[in-house]
Structures are given as C-alpha cells and as structure tokens.
Motif scaffolding. Sequence first.
Motif, PDB file in Angstrom:
ATOM      1  N   ALA A  12       0.823  -1.214   0.000  1.00  0.00           N
ATOM      2  CA  ALA A  12       0.000   0.000   0.000  1.00  0.00           C
ATOM      3  C   ALA A  12       0.857   1.264   0.000  1.00  0.00           C
ATOM      4  O   ALA A  12       0.478   2.286  -0.583  1.00  0.00           O
ATOM      5  CB  ALA A  12      -0.936  -0.003   1.204  1.00  0.00           C
ATOM      6  N   ARG A  13       2.015   1.195   0.630  1.00  0.00           N
ATOM      7  CA  ARG A  13       2.899   2.361   0.693  1.00  0.00           C
ATOM      8  C   ARG A  13       3.977   2.333  -0.387  1.00  0.00           C
ATOM      9  O   ARG A  13       4.894   3.156  -0.370  1.00  0.00           O
ATOM     10  CB  ARG A  13       3.520   2.436   2.078  1.00  0.00           C
ATOM     11  CG  ARG A  13       2.483   2.727   3.170  1.00  0.00           C
ATOM     12  CD  ARG A  13       3.076   2.635   4.561  1.00  0.00           C
ATOM     13  NE  ARG A  13       4.212   3.537   4.743  1.00  0.00           N
ATOM     14  CZ  ARG A  13       4.898   3.644   5.887  1.00  0.00           C
ATOM     15  NH1 ARG A  13       4.529   2.894   6.928  1.00  0.00           N
ATOM     16  NH2 ARG A  13       5.903   4.468   5.990  1.00  0.00           N
ATOM     17  N   GLY A  14       3.845   1.416  -1.322  1.00  0.00           N
ATOM     18  CA  GLY A  14       4.779   1.358  -2.439  1.00  0.00           C
ATOM     19  C   GLY A  14       6.209   1.146  -2.008  1.00  0.00           C
ATOM     20  O   GLY A  14       7.138   1.671  -2.640  1.00  0.00           O
ATOM     21  N   GLY A  15       6.411   0.383  -0.955  1.00  0.00           N
ATOM     22  CA  GLY A  15       7.760   0.120  -0.471  1.00  0.00           C
ATOM     23  C   GLY A  15       8.446   1.323   0.128  1.00  0.00           C
ATOM     24  O   GLY A  15       9.671   1.323   0.308  1.00  0.00           O
ATOM     25  N   GLY A  16       7.682   2.365   0.439  1.00  0.00           N
ATOM     26  CA  GLY A  16       8.261   3.576   1.028  1.00  0.00           C
ATOM     27  C   GLY A  16       8.174   4.787   0.121  1.00  0.00           C
ATOM     28  O   GLY A  16       8.555   5.891   0.524  1.00  0.00           O
TER      29      GLY A  16
END
Length: 363
Positions: free
Chosen positions: A217-221
């Motif tokens: 959900a957070r795109g890996g950061g």
Amino acid sequence: MISLFACLTRMARVLLLVVLTCVAPVAFAQSPGSGPINGATPGDTNAAGSSDADLWRAVRAGDSFTSQSRVPMGNQLIQSAGHDWELTRNGPLAMYTAWIITGMLVLLSIFFALRGRIRIDAGKSGQTIKRFTLVERSAHWMIASSFVLLALTGLSLLFGRKILIPLMGHEAFSVLAYWGKHIHNYVGFAFMAGIAIIFVMWVIHNIPRPSDLVWIARGGGLFGGGHPPAHKFNAGQKGIFWAVIVCGTSLALSGWALLTPFTTTMFADTFSHVNAIFGTTLPTDLTIHQEQQFQEIWHTIMAAIMIAIIIAHIYIGTVGMEGAVDAMTHGDVDLNWAKEHHSLWVAEKLGKDTPRSSHTPAE
C-alpha cells in the motif's frame, strides 16, 4: 550369301520399325485409361479419385505416408505447423522479447532519473548485522551467474541472425553459436539446482504476511513517508522470489523437454487438464513436433519475463539502493540500513545476535 542375308535382316528391321511407329500410337490411344482422353490423367490415375495434385496437396497438409525412415514422424514429409512456428519465433516472439527487455531498461532509467539512489536516511551506523550466510550467498551467486550465461547465450541464438551476423560475420557467429549452445545446455543444470536450493532455504521467509499489505500500500516507502516495516524479505522481494521460482521452474521443465526432444507431452497434458477445468477447447492431439515448437515458444516467453525481473533486481541491489549489495558480497549489512528496510527482522535478530562494529579498532 552373307551380304544378302544381312541386307534382308536390315530391311526386316526397318519394316518392323515403320509398322510399330504407325500402329502403336493408335493402339495406345484406343487402350482404355492409357492416355489423356476427356481430361483423364495418364494411366487413369484419377479413376480412383487420386492424382499428383491430390498427392502433393495431402503432403502439404501434413498427411503421413509410408517410408523406411525410423526417425520420429519420418513418414510425414511436410510438417505445416513448423512454418507457423518459424513465423512466430522470428516475428512477434523476437519483437516482444526485445520490447520487454528494452522497456524494463527504459523504466528503470526513468525511475533513477526521478528518484535517484535510495540512501540510508540515518547514515551508516558503523555497526553491521549478519544478513546472509555463506551457503545462502553461494546459492544466490550460483543461480545468478548461471542465469546470466543462459540469458546471454539464449538471446544470441534468438537475435543472432538479425543482429550478430551483420556485425561479426557468419564464420565468427558460427563459433559463438556452437559454444553458446553447449554452454546453454549444460549450465542449465546449475540453474535448476540453484532454483531448488533457494526454494528450500528461503520459502519459509517468503510466505505472505499481513505486513506485506502495508508495504504494498505504501509502495515500499515511496508513499506515506518512511520505510514500511518488513521481515527478512519485504513484499517486493517476495514477489521476485516467487517469480523466480515459478518462471525458473517453467524454464527448467521446458528446457528439459527441449534437451530430450520427442519424449514429453507436457503441453498436450496441460491443455487436457485446462479443458477439463475451464471447459476450453485447446488442442490435445499435438504431434511430437508441435510439442517441441510449443516448448520453444514458451521457453522464450518465460526467459524474457525473467530477464526483465532480474534486471530490476540487479538495479535495486546495486546502483538503486545504498548498502544493499553488501548483503550478497560479504553477508553483513549496516545496522541502520537493516532497521530502515527490514525493521521487523532486525527486532527478531537483536534478541539473538549483537551488532558488530564495522570500524577497525584503534591500534
């Protein structure tokens, strides 16, 4: 007397020849089925519904006949599906393979231009933590090095005629293709072994967990600020792991079918199961040559996808992320890097191991 006898003999031969010349054409023309009368073929071969045209039409359609050949499908003079396979391999298959690999390189270049290298936010701590053992690193490099060799030799065979021959000539390419074929065949076994080893070692760490949903959900950061928590492998690494296992296994199976031609029916069997489950009408009466052609096309598709994935993996592990390459070179990573990218794994490790200083003690 002898001269007179010789003259009579010659006259008799000439007379016989004249008679045959005059009478034979009429006799043969009147003989039923012996000439092209009313559109009939010589010998009346079309009386039973057959002719040379019918024969060659059947040959072109791929019908089998009787021969003394003992090779597989030796009774089939022309295998029409081979023409379709050649057009597919040299046309859309080669084109899309080039687009997949080039597209990944372009996307990574754009990403690097926009994002730059992912740095350690807190900077290096001077302490390290063991990430991978020697056995793990050895298995990784075995599969990595073998795959690079397989990719290079495979691509040279796919694009050699169009790209390499104009650059290096037929003679030099023939030498390259000869050795490339042997490298591709035998190095493939090292790749198969590597797939099996990393699966046994890392499958337990790559089972999906609820924390992976947060990472995705957070795109890996990339979104939400900061690095999302992750165990030994984050969701992105798990995706690469399973892609390598699935695509690598498929590559191994299709590669084995190509190494042992005419001994497998994997596609016919697979199509049969798919038809039974989904109600489709995929062909299941494939010839042994069609099996090989499907295997070659599938082998190339899987290789193209896996090459693109590995290119992205290499990028992230080297120029794309600071400190990541240390994990697979000497096995130890900076503690701050580990806390930022694998905080849940570090929390588990710190209960067992004590971080080590990466600075050389003062003399």
